[in-house]
Every structure is written in C-alpha cells, then in structure tokens.
Design a protein around this motif. Structure first.
Motif, mmCIF file in Angstrom:
data_model
loop_
_atom_site.group_PDB
_atom_site.id
_atom_site.type_symbol
_atom_site.label_atom_id
_atom_site.label_comp_id
_atom_site.label_asym_id
_atom_site.label_seq_id
_atom_site.Cartn_x
_atom_site.Cartn_y
_atom_site.Cartn_z
ATOM 1 N N ASP A 64 0.844 -1.188 0.000
ATOM 2 C CA ASP A 64 0.000 0.000 0.000
ATOM 3 C C ASP A 64 0.893 1.256 0.000
ATOM 4 O OD1 ASP A 64 0.943 0.227 2.589
ATOM 5 O OD2 ASP A 64 -1.018 0.042 3.537
ATOM 6 N N VAL A 71 -0.858 -5.669 -0.639
ATOM 7 C CA VAL A 71 -2.209 -5.490 -1.155
ATOM 8 C C VAL A 71 -2.370 -6.239 -2.473
ATOM 9 C CG1 VAL A 71 -3.890 -3.798 -1.983
ATOM 10 C CG2 VAL A 71 -2.414 -3.224 -0.057
ATOM 11 N N CYS A 72 -3.498 -6.927 -2.604
ATOM 12 C CA CYS A 72 -3.834 -7.537 -3.891
ATOM 13 C C CYS A 72 -4.677 -6.535 -4.672
ATOM 14 C CB CYS A 72 -4.612 -8.835 -3.692
ATOM 15 S SG CYS A 72 -5.093 -9.596 -5.265
ATOM 16 N N GLY A 76 -8.557 -6.043 -3.500
ATOM 17 C CA GLY A 76 -8.184 -5.218 -2.359
ATOM 18 C C GLY A 76 -7.813 -5.937 -1.080
ATOM 19 N N ARG A 78 -5.786 -7.203 1.979
ATOM 20 C CA ARG A 78 -4.578 -6.688 2.628
ATOM 21 C C ARG A 78 -3.960 -7.799 3.465
ATOM 22 N NH1 ARG A 78 -3.931 -1.188 3.038
ATOM 23 N NH2 ARG A 78 -2.968 -1.359 5.098
ATOM 24 N N CYS A 86 -3.990 -12.668 5.499
ATOM 25 C CA CYS A 86 -4.936 -11.651 5.069
ATOM 26 C C CYS A 86 -5.642 -11.081 6.295
ATOM 27 C CB CYS A 86 -5.952 -12.247 4.093
ATOM 28 S SG CYS A 86 -7.195 -11.049 3.550
#
Ligand code: FES
Length: 121
Positions: A64, A71-72, A76, A78, A86
């Motif tokens: 981020d 972050v994917c 989104g 995290r 996650c």
C-alpha cells in the motif's frame, strides 16, 4: 538436497519496499520479496482469494502507499507484511505462501527450488 535458486543480492534491494522476481524464467514474477529495516520476507505471487491471481497491478507494486501492508490489486485484500496472513478483504484469515530465504556468504538471497514450485492448497 534441494537446489538453491538465486533471487537477488541483498544489497540490490531498497531498504524499504517490495520487488518481484521470475527466478524460474516463467515470463512473469512468481515470487516477491518485502524488505523493511526490521523485516525481510518472500512470498509466492499468488493471491489465496482466487486461483493463481498475481497481486500487483503493475511491476513491483505489492504494498500500500504507506508500505504497511501487502495489497492484492484484484479485490483489495490486505496482508500482514511479516506473516502473509490476510487481515482485511475477501480472503480474511487465509495466507500468502511464504518462501523461506537464505542469505549466503556472497550476500545473495536464495530460495529452495521446491519452495518456488509449491501450489496453493
Ligand atoms: S484475487 Fe486477490 S483479493 Fe481477490
């Protein structure tokens, strides 16, 4: 004995940030390293939320804006930098696949070939 695969030299990484690598020559970054002053981790570039989805929307954009979480870009999720778990998003509680790193006497970071070939459950 497992083959050690070279990822990079430790001193080639920024002191803080993330970088992807394609150590097996697959044409895309399959593993990435996260580095902060007190942290060094590697994970496979596959989001546990959906198939083999890679995380970044462009090369090396794994974190981020504050550099506080992985972050994917797809949905989104995290992930904690240190554990790969996650902490927010559609795969809450699931984890990135960690890749154990070795630092050799030449200052090179390597990973075991088997750890780069693991698939997500
Ligand atoms: S594929 Fe990563 S959050 Fe959905």
């Amino acid at each position: 004995m497992d083959t050690a695969v070279l990822l990079c030299r430790l001193d080639s990484l920024p002191a803080q940030g993330a970088r992807g690598f394609d150590p097996l020559g697959q044409g895309t970054d399959t593993v990435f390293i996260v580095r902060k002053p007190d942290l060094l981790r590697a994970y496979l570039n596959r989001c546990p939320h959906y198939g083999d989805t890679p995380l970044p929307w462009r090369k090396d954009h794994y974190l981020d804006a504050a550099g506080e979480a992985i972050v994917c870009a797809a949905h989104g999720a995290r992930f904690d930098l240190a554990t790969g778990v996650c902490v927010l998003g559609p795969c809450l509680g699931q984890s990135l696949t960690a890749v154990p790193l070795e630092l050799n006497s030449q200052g090179e970071l390597t990973a075991a070939l088997s750890s780069l070939q693991e698939t997500n459950p």
